[in-house]
Design a protein around this motif. Sequence first.
Motif, PDB file in Angstrom:
ATOM      1  N   TYR A 108       0.923  -1.159  -0.057  1.00  0.00           N
ATOM      2  CA  TYR A 108      -0.106   0.036   0.003  1.00  0.00           C
ATOM      3  C   TYR A 108       0.925   1.127  -0.026  1.00  0.00           C
ATOM      4  CZ  TYR A 108      -3.935  -3.069   1.287  1.00  0.00           C
ATOM      5  OH  TYR A 108      -4.974  -3.882   1.067  1.00  0.00           O
ATOM      6  N   PRO A 109       0.527   2.313  -0.623  1.00  0.00           N
ATOM      7  CA  PRO A 109       1.154   3.432  -0.636  1.00  0.00           C
ATOM      8  C   PRO A 109       1.055   4.374   0.514  1.00  0.00           C
ATOM      9  CG  PRO A 109      -0.847   4.068  -1.947  1.00  0.00           C
ATOM     10  CD  PRO A 109      -0.736   2.288  -1.521  1.00  0.00           C
ATOM     11  N   LYS A 110       2.103   4.951   0.913  1.00  0.00           N
ATOM     12  CA  LYS A 110       2.126   5.855   2.258  1.00  0.00           C
ATOM     13  C   LYS A 110       1.262   6.949   1.977  1.00  0.00           C
ATOM     14  CE  LYS A 110       6.622   4.503   3.766  1.00  0.00           C
ATOM     15  NZ  LYS A 110       6.151   3.690   4.780  1.00  0.00           N
ATOM     16  N   PRO A 111       0.531   7.629   2.959  1.00  0.00           N
ATOM     17  CA  PRO A 111      -0.010   8.779   2.649  1.00  0.00           C
ATOM     18  C   PRO A 111       0.383   9.839   1.994  1.00  0.00           C
ATOM     19  CG  PRO A 111      -0.707   8.176   5.153  1.00  0.00           C
ATOM     20  CD  PRO A 111       0.454   7.205   4.455  1.00  0.00           C
ATOM     21  N   ALA A 112       1.745  10.071   2.091  1.00  0.00           N
ATOM     22  CA  ALA A 112       2.526  11.360   1.324  1.00  0.00           C
ATOM     23  C   ALA A 112       2.411  10.876  -0.118  1.00  0.00           C
ATOM     24  CB  ALA A 112       3.908  11.327   2.028  1.00  0.00           C
ATOM     25  N   LEU A 139      -6.710  16.323   6.596  1.00  0.00           N
ATOM     26  CA  LEU A 139      -5.812  15.309   5.726  1.00  0.00           C
ATOM     27  C   LEU A 139      -4.468  15.682   5.623  1.00  0.00           C
ATOM     28  CD1 LEU A 139      -8.631  14.167   3.354  1.00  0.00           C
ATOM     29  CD2 LEU A 139      -7.690  12.780   5.196  1.00  0.00           C
ATOM     30  N   LYS A 140      -4.321  16.856   5.605  1.00  0.00           N
ATOM     31  CA  LYS A 140      -2.890  17.346   5.145  1.00  0.00           C
ATOM     32  C   LYS A 140      -2.201  17.134   6.440  1.00  0.00           C
ATOM     33  CE  LYS A 140      -0.161  21.044   3.625  1.00  0.00           C
ATOM     34  NZ  LYS A 140      -0.302  22.745   3.163  1.00  0.00           N
ATOM     35  N   LYS A 141      -2.575  17.346   7.655  1.00  0.00           N
ATOM     36  CA  LYS A 141      -1.974  17.227   9.035  1.00  0.00           C
ATOM     37  C   LYS A 141      -1.609  15.727   9.401  1.00  0.00           C
ATOM     38  CE  LYS A 141      -4.052  21.157  11.307  1.00  0.00           C
ATOM     39  NZ  LYS A 141      -4.936  21.447  12.614  1.00  0.00           N
ATOM     40  N   ARG A 142      -2.401  14.891   8.484  1.00  0.00           N
ATOM     41  CA  ARG A 142      -2.024  13.394   8.613  1.00  0.00           C
ATOM     42  C   ARG A 142      -1.171  12.960   7.657  1.00  0.00           C
ATOM     43  NH1 ARG A 142      -8.041  10.938  10.434  1.00  0.00           N
ATOM     44  NH2 ARG A 142      -8.393  12.729  12.036  1.00  0.00           N
ATOM     45  N   GLY A 143      -0.607  13.683   6.713  1.00  0.00           N
ATOM     46  CA  GLY A 143       0.394  13.333   5.796  1.00  0.00           C
ATOM     47  C   GLY A 143      -0.016  13.141   4.477  1.00  0.00           C
ATOM     48  N   PHE A 144      -1.495  13.312   3.906  1.00  0.00           N
ATOM     49  CA  PHE A 144      -1.854  13.435   2.809  1.00  0.00           C
ATOM     50  C   PHE A 144      -1.413  14.597   1.736  1.00  0.00           C
ATOM     51  CE2 PHE A 144      -4.418  10.239   4.919  1.00  0.00           C
ATOM     52  CZ  PHE A 144      -4.500   9.319   4.010  1.00  0.00           C
ATOM     53  N   LYS A 145      -1.258  14.421   0.566  1.00  0.00           N
ATOM     54  CA  LYS A 145      -1.134  15.430  -0.394  1.00  0.00           C
ATOM     55  C   LYS A 145      -2.397  15.989  -0.768  1.00  0.00           C
ATOM     56  CE  LYS A 145       3.401  14.564  -2.364  1.00  0.00           C
ATOM     57  NZ  LYS A 145       4.024  14.266  -3.697  1.00  0.00           N
ATOM     58  N   ILE A 146      -2.596  17.223  -0.627  1.00  0.00           N
ATOM     59  CA  ILE A 146      -3.862  17.947  -0.982  1.00  0.00           C
ATOM     60  C   ILE A 146      -3.816  18.500  -2.312  1.00  0.00           C
ATOM     61  CG2 ILE A 146      -5.857  19.356  -0.394  1.00  0.00           C
ATOM     62  CD1 ILE A 146      -5.336  17.074   1.497  1.00  0.00           C
TER      63      ILE A 146
END
Length: 215
Positions: free
Chosen positions: A90-94, A117-124
Amino acid sequence: MSMLTPPGMGGKYRITGDKYPRMRRPRRRGRLVAALVASVTALGLVGWGTLQLIDVFTGGGDKASAAGSKADCATKASPSASASSSTTAYPKPAQITVNVFNATPRAGLAKKTADELKKRGFKIGDVGNASAEFDKKVKGTGLLLGPTSAVSTSLPVLGTQLAGAETRADTRKGTDVDLIIGTGFKSLTAKATATKALTKLGAPQPTPTSSKKSC
């Protein structure tokens, strides 16, 4: 006294007629049959006992029991979390770019959710209102959209952040995924719970590596 009167009767009992009753010896056929059945039964018991003794001294009973128990043994697979375990990459949130769209009448949900979601590491990516195709038409907590390749990769990772969201593939060519906020949305899954679900998602799944027989 008549000639047909047995002597010693004193004339009290008299047999009339001119024929004596016929005296027959008791039949012994029934006794002979019973004796024959008893003899056959006794011989059978003696023979059966002899066979049992032979089995005891030769160990025939033990061999039969051992063979039967081996045949009844069930084969069981033992799971192992070794290098042979299956692990989905699985890919990482980043590595995931998420577009957040609001399909509810409540203003500001898209930006607030995107910031979390950005705080949790995802790109927006894009943030705004949902298109007419989805506006006020998503009844659950949310809808996760992405290419077919994302159904088993990016979307499950994003799904750990929003419990109960529907996952669906579309015909897009890029790798970005969409989170469309539905009318049943209250907030993202608590961060601790989402992190735990994400860790479990990436954990190796044990697979059967060997078979063992147990009785």
